[in-house]
Design a protein around this motif. Structure first.
Motif, mmCIF file in Angstrom:
data_model
loop_
_atom_site.group_PDB
_atom_site.id
_atom_site.type_symbol
_atom_site.label_atom_id
_atom_site.label_comp_id
_atom_site.label_asym_id
_atom_site.label_seq_id
_atom_site.Cartn_x
_atom_site.Cartn_y
_atom_site.Cartn_z
ATOM 1 N N GLY A 1 17.784 65.965 130.590
ATOM 2 C CA GLY A 1 18.130 64.587 130.241
ATOM 3 C C GLY A 1 18.868 63.856 131.338
ATOM 4 O O GLY A 1 19.902 63.250 131.106
ATOM 5 N N ARG A 2 18.308 63.871 132.514
ATOM 6 C CA ARG A 2 18.973 63.301 133.694
ATOM 7 C C ARG A 2 19.321 61.825 133.548
ATOM 8 O O ARG A 2 20.353 61.375 134.033
ATOM 9 N N TYR A 3 18.469 61.066 132.876
ATOM 10 C CA TYR A 3 18.715 59.633 132.711
ATOM 11 C C TYR A 3 19.184 59.291 131.299
ATOM 12 O O TYR A 3 19.973 58.371 131.111
ATOM 13 N N LEU A 4 18.682 60.023 130.318
ATOM 14 C CA LEU A 4 18.997 59.711 128.928
ATOM 15 C C LEU A 4 20.408 60.145 128.548
ATOM 16 O O LEU A 4 21.116 59.414 127.850
ATOM 17 N N LYS A 5 20.828 61.295 128.994
ATOM 18 C CA LYS A 5 22.146 61.813 128.608
ATOM 19 C C LYS A 5 23.290 60.902 129.052
ATOM 20 O O LYS A 5 24.155 60.574 128.233
ATOM 21 N N PRO A 6 23.335 60.443 130.311
ATOM 22 C CA PRO A 6 24.414 59.522 130.689
ATOM 23 C C PRO A 6 24.403 58.222 129.892
ATOM 24 O O PRO A 6 25.464 57.688 129.561
ATOM 25 N N LEU A 7 23.215 57.730 129.561
ATOM 26 C CA LEU A 7 23.118 56.519 128.755
ATOM 27 C C LEU A 7 23.694 56.751 127.361
ATOM 28 O O LEU A 7 24.472 55.936 126.856
ATOM 29 N N LEU A 8 23.344 57.876 126.747
ATOM 30 C CA LEU A 8 23.853 58.178 125.410
ATOM 31 C C LEU A 8 25.361 58.409 125.419
ATOM 32 O O LEU A 8 26.058 58.041 124.476
ATOM 33 N N GLN B 1 27.441 56.947 127.473
ATOM 34 C CA GLN B 1 28.010 55.606 127.613
ATOM 35 C C GLN B 1 27.997 54.866 126.270
ATOM 36 O O GLN B 1 28.976 54.217 125.896
ATOM 37 N N ILE B 2 26.909 55.004 125.524
ATOM 38 C CA ILE B 2 26.826 54.387 124.206
ATOM 39 C C ILE B 2 27.859 55.004 123.271
ATOM 40 O O ILE B 2 28.535 54.300 122.517
ATOM 41 N N ALA B 3 28.004 56.327 123.319
ATOM 42 C CA ALA B 3 28.979 57.008 122.456
ATOM 43 C C ALA B 3 30.394 56.549 122.768
ATOM 44 O O ALA B 3 31.200 56.338 121.856
ATOM 45 N N ASN B 4 30.704 56.386 124.041
ATOM 46 C CA ASN B 4 32.036 55.888 124.411
ATOM 47 C C ASN B 4 32.274 54.486 123.845
ATOM 48 O O ASN B 4 33.379 54.167 123.402
ATOM 49 N N ALA C 1 29.147 65.291 121.178
ATOM 50 C CA ALA C 1 28.777 65.432 119.768
ATOM 51 C C ALA C 1 28.385 64.087 119.168
ATOM 52 O O ALA C 1 27.406 64.003 118.408
ATOM 53 N N ILE C 2 29.106 63.034 119.507
ATOM 54 C CA ILE C 2 28.767 61.702 119.002
ATOM 55 C C ILE C 2 27.437 61.238 119.601
ATOM 56 O O ILE C 2 26.605 60.650 118.903
ATOM 57 N N ALA C 3 27.212 61.506 120.871
ATOM 58 C CA ALA C 3 25.945 61.136 121.506
ATOM 59 C C ALA C 3 24.784 61.856 120.812
ATOM 60 O O ALA C 3 23.724 61.262 120.574
ATOM 61 N N ARG D 1 24.752 62.880 117.671
ATOM 62 C CA ARG D 1 24.591 62.271 116.352
ATOM 63 C C ARG D 1 23.808 60.968 116.452
ATOM 64 O O ARG D 1 22.953 60.673 115.604
ATOM 65 N N LEU D 2 24.071 60.181 117.482
ATOM 66 C CA LEU D 2 23.344 58.926 117.672
ATOM 67 C C LEU D 2 21.867 59.189 117.973
ATOM 68 O O LEU D 2 20.991 58.461 117.497
ATOM 69 N N LEU D 3 21.598 60.234 118.758
ATOM 70 C CA LEU D 3 20.208 60.558 119.081
ATOM 71 C C LEU D 3 19.471 61.076 117.851
ATOM 72 O O LEU D 3 18.293 60.774 117.660
ATOM 73 N N VAL D 4 20.147 61.826 117.004
ATOM 74 C CA VAL D 4 19.532 62.299 115.762
ATOM 75 C C VAL D 4 19.197 61.112 114.861
ATOM 76 O O VAL D 4 18.110 61.049 114.270
ATOM 77 N N ALA D 5 20.104 60.148 114.762
ATOM 78 C CA ALA D 5 19.835 58.945 113.968
ATOM 79 C C ALA D 5 18.655 58.176 114.555
ATOM 80 O O ALA D 5 17.783 57.697 113.813
#
Length: 152
Positions: free
Chosen positions: A56-63, A65-68, A98-100, A102-106
């Motif tokens: 998740g080189r690009y997706l993980k940092p984005l998620l 950032q969204i979680a923050n 963990a929050i990231a 949860r957001l991806l699961v949603a």
């Protein structure tokens, strides 16, 4: 301006994972693909580091950032409360991951089922259908091992 930013964020997520969720059998598979699950470094009964995977080189940092942003916002208190609960026990970094997740699961359930966001989306269990068969004798033995008296 925030509405435009929300659309761009959604566009980035969809450009990474696509809209067809049939390629991921479960939300866990998507999270693993995105690199939001811990590695399993276990050998001879010894567990080593529990760092997250490098996927998740690009997706993980984005998620992340969204979680923050979500945990500092008052718009979704369910995520903020879960974050604060996890942060006390595990620290900021693991709580944000963990929050990231949860957001991806949603997001997975929103795209798979074509439904609107609901607070309970990240709590949906993934039930796998197993095709198990058992003989009558095996069923009787199983029931007896669970403490049942079997009358034939």
């Amino acid at each position: 301006m925030p509405e435009c930013s929300n659309k761009l964020t959604a566009l980035r997520i969809i450009s990474e994972i696509g809209v067809d969720m049939n390629k991921f059998p479960s939300a866990g598979n998507l999270c693993s693909w995105a690199g939001l699950v811990p590695r399993n470094d276990e050998s001879a009964g010894k567990k080593h580091s529990t760092k997250i995977t490098k996927a998740g080189r690009y997706l993980k940092p984005l998620l992340v950032q969204i979680a923050n942003a979500v945990v500092t916002s008052k718009k979704h208190p369910e995520h903020r409360n879960k974050y604060l609960q996890l942060k006390r026990r595990r620290g900021h970094k693991k709580a944000i991951i963990a929050i990231a997740r949860r957001l991806l699961v949603a997001t997975y359930h929103i795209l798979r089922d074509s439904i609107c966001y609901n607070v309970d989306l990240y709590n949906i269990p993934e039930l796998k259908q197993f095709k198990k068969t058992m003989s009558v004798k095996g069923a009787i033995r199983f029931a007896q091992s669970q403490g049942f008296t079997v009358n034939i």
